[in-house]
Motif scaffolding. Structure first.
Motif, PDB file in Angstrom:
ATOM      1  N   SER A   3       0.938  -1.180   0.264  1.00 28.85           N
ATOM      2  CA  SER A   3       0.076  -0.250  -0.009  1.00 28.85           C
ATOM      3  C   SER A   3       0.850   1.132  -0.222  1.00 28.85           C
ATOM      4  O   SER A   3       0.694   2.223  -0.541  1.00 28.85           O
ATOM      5  CB  SER A   3      -1.392  -0.199   1.138  1.00 28.85           C
ATOM      6  OG  SER A   3      -2.054  -1.097   1.347  1.00 28.85           O
ATOM      7  N   MET A   4       2.013   1.135   0.481  1.00 28.56           N
ATOM      8  CA  MET A   4       2.509   2.185   0.544  1.00 28.56           C
ATOM      9  C   MET A   4       3.560   2.362  -0.421  1.00 28.56           C
ATOM     10  O   MET A   4       2.868   4.080  -0.774  1.00 28.56           O
ATOM     11  CB  MET A   4       3.910   1.968   2.137  1.00 28.56           C
ATOM     12  CG  MET A   4       3.797   2.220   2.737  1.00 28.56           C
ATOM     13  SD  MET A   4       4.667   1.427   4.881  1.00 28.56           S
ATOM     14  CE  MET A   4       5.866   2.926   4.712  1.00 28.56           C
ATOM     15  N   GLU A   7       2.193   1.579  -2.774  1.00 27.86           N
ATOM     16  CA  GLU A   7       0.937   2.235  -4.369  1.00 27.86           C
ATOM     17  C   GLU A   7       0.458   3.759  -4.136  1.00 27.86           C
ATOM     18  O   GLU A   7       0.380   4.280  -5.274  1.00 27.86           O
ATOM     19  CB  GLU A   7      -0.071   1.437  -4.435  1.00 27.86           C
ATOM     20  CG  GLU A   7      -0.606   0.363  -4.696  1.00 27.86           C
ATOM     21  CD  GLU A   7      -0.770  -1.552  -4.376  1.00 27.86           C
ATOM     22  OE1 GLU A   7      -0.854  -1.857  -4.533  1.00 27.86           O
ATOM     23  OE2 GLU A   7      -1.633  -0.861  -2.770  1.00 27.86           O
ATOM     24  N   GLU A   8       0.935   4.143  -2.595  1.00 30.52           N
ATOM     25  CA  GLU A   8       0.421   5.050  -2.730  1.00 30.52           C
ATOM     26  C   GLU A   8       1.759   5.939  -2.747  1.00 30.52           C
ATOM     27  O   GLU A   8       1.299   7.571  -2.403  1.00 30.52           O
ATOM     28  CB  GLU A   8       0.340   5.414  -0.882  1.00 30.52           C
ATOM     29  CG  GLU A   8      -1.404   4.755  -0.588  1.00 30.52           C
ATOM     30  CD  GLU A   8      -1.490   4.876   0.858  1.00 30.52           C
ATOM     31  OE1 GLU A   8      -0.219   5.050   1.630  1.00 30.52           O
ATOM     32  OE2 GLU A   8      -2.224   4.262   0.952  1.00 30.52           O
ATOM     33  N   GLY A   9       2.845   5.766  -3.142  1.00 27.04           N
ATOM     34  CA  GLY A   9       3.964   6.569  -3.355  1.00 27.04           C
ATOM     35  C   GLY A   9       4.465   7.073  -1.841  1.00 27.04           C
ATOM     36  O   GLY A   9       5.324   8.590  -1.982  1.00 27.04           O
ATOM     37  N   ARG A  10       4.271   6.609  -0.798  1.00 22.17           N
ATOM     38  CA  ARG A  10       4.923   7.503   0.238  1.00 22.17           C
ATOM     39  C   ARG A  10       6.674   7.341   0.646  1.00 22.17           C
ATOM     40  O   ARG A  10       7.438   6.894  -0.358  1.00 22.17           O
ATOM     41  CB  ARG A  10       5.182   5.682   1.706  1.00 22.17           C
ATOM     42  CG  ARG A  10       3.211   6.423   1.617  1.00 22.17           C
ATOM     43  CD  ARG A  10       2.542   6.977   2.536  1.00 22.17           C
ATOM     44  NE  ARG A  10       3.671   6.390   4.016  1.00 22.17           N
ATOM     45  CZ  ARG A  10       2.507   5.784   5.045  1.00 22.17           C
ATOM     46  NH1 ARG A  10       1.900   5.469   5.293  1.00 22.17           N
ATOM     47  NH2 ARG A  10       3.739   5.606   5.667  1.00 22.17           N
ATOM     48  N   ASP A  11       7.146   7.897   1.896  1.00 28.30           N
ATOM     49  CA  ASP A  11       8.720   7.800   1.677  1.00 28.30           C
ATOM     50  C   ASP A  11       9.375   7.347   1.745  1.00 28.30           C
ATOM     51  O   ASP A  11       9.173   6.195   2.102  1.00 28.30           O
ATOM     52  CB  ASP A  11       8.533   8.807   2.569  1.00 28.30           C
ATOM     53  CG  ASP A  11       9.956   9.248   2.862  1.00 28.30           C
ATOM     54  OD1 ASP A  11      10.795  10.082   2.279  1.00 28.30           O
ATOM     55  OD2 ASP A  11      11.229   8.507   4.058  1.00 28.30           O
ATOM     56  N   CYS A  12      10.367   6.939   0.990  1.00 33.59           N
ATOM     57  CA  CYS A  12      11.315   5.457   0.723  1.00 33.59           C
ATOM     58  C   CYS A  12      11.629   5.112   2.042  1.00 33.59           C
ATOM     59  O   CYS A  12      11.684   3.629   2.251  1.00 33.59           O
ATOM     60  CB  CYS A  12      12.213   5.500   0.043  1.00 33.59           C
ATOM     61  SG  CYS A  12      13.440   6.866   0.166  1.00 33.59           S
ATOM     62  N   ASP A  59       9.986   5.216   5.373  1.00 32.13           N
ATOM     63  CA  ASP A  59       9.028   4.898   5.253  1.00 32.13           C
ATOM     64  C   ASP A  59       9.072   3.087   4.910  1.00 32.13           C
ATOM     65  O   ASP A  59       8.685   2.379   6.016  1.00 32.13           O
ATOM     66  CB  ASP A  59       8.316   5.545   5.438  1.00 32.13           C
ATOM     67  CG  ASP A  59       8.089   6.749   6.537  1.00 32.13           C
ATOM     68  OD1 ASP A  59       8.459   7.029   6.953  1.00 32.13           O
ATOM     69  OD2 ASP A  59       7.253   7.508   5.751  1.00 32.13           O
ATOM     70  N   ILE A  60       9.012   3.219   4.029  1.00 33.05           N
ATOM     71  CA  ILE A  60       8.374   1.870   2.878  1.00 33.05           C
ATOM     72  C   ILE A  60       9.649   0.991   3.205  1.00 33.05           C
ATOM     73  O   ILE A  60       9.483  -0.528   4.079  1.00 33.05           O
ATOM     74  CB  ILE A  60       8.971   2.101   1.632  1.00 33.05           C
ATOM     75  CG1 ILE A  60       7.222   2.836   1.348  1.00 33.05           C
ATOM     76  CG2 ILE A  60       9.025   0.107   0.905  1.00 33.05           C
ATOM     77  CD1 ILE A  60       7.537   3.459  -0.227  1.00 33.05           C
ATOM     78  N   GLN A  68       9.286  -0.426   7.277  1.00 38.60           N
ATOM     79  CA  GLN A  68       8.241  -1.003   6.870  1.00 38.60           C
ATOM     80  C   GLN A  68       8.544  -2.781   6.575  1.00 38.60           C
ATOM     81  O   GLN A  68       8.597  -4.162   7.139  1.00 38.60           O
ATOM     82  CB  GLN A  68       6.987  -1.009   6.699  1.00 38.60           C
ATOM     83  CG  GLN A  68       5.910  -1.557   6.886  1.00 38.60           C
ATOM     84  CD  GLN A  68       5.178  -1.828   7.917  1.00 38.60           C
ATOM     85  OE1 GLN A  68       5.966  -0.807   9.226  1.00 38.60           O
ATOM     86  NE2 GLN A  68       5.008  -2.494   8.551  1.00 38.60           N
TER      87      GLN A  68
END
Length: 95
Positions: free
Chosen positions: A33-34, A36-41, A43-44, A47
């Motif tokens: 999900s992260m 797909e949402e383009g979240r900060d690398c 954070d990805i 996780q």
């Protein structure tokens, strides 16, 4: 999970492994999900590292449980189900 042939300790170990795997599955879903949402690398990756640790812990729990089974077989005079070389190879797979 067929628990009919399992000892209480084996059942507890299997439940622990399944809990860890389910936790990792949830964490991996979050990583997807992260992305797909383009979240900060950062954070990805954080996780993703948690997913990796959860899978490693599940793998080590499986190995530890099987080691106990192998040692018990040897103590009873039977042939071990896995030799030291095979066990080392399994450990290195997780390393």
């Amino acid at each position: 999970m067929d628990t009919a042939a399992m000892t209480p300790d084996e059942e507890a170990a299997a439940r622990a492994v399944l809990n860890r795997l389910r936790r990792a599955q949830g964490q991996l879903t979050a990583v997807i999900s992260m992305v797909e949402e383009g979240r900060d690398c950062r954070d990805i990756v954080t996780q993703l590292a948690a997913v990796s640790r959860a899978l490693d812990r599940a793998g080590f729990k499986i190995i530890a449980t099987r080691m106990r089974e192998c040692m018990t077989t040897r103590e009873e005079g039977g042939e071990p189900k896995i030799n030291e070389e095979e066990l080392e190879k399994i450990f290195l797979t997780l390393a």
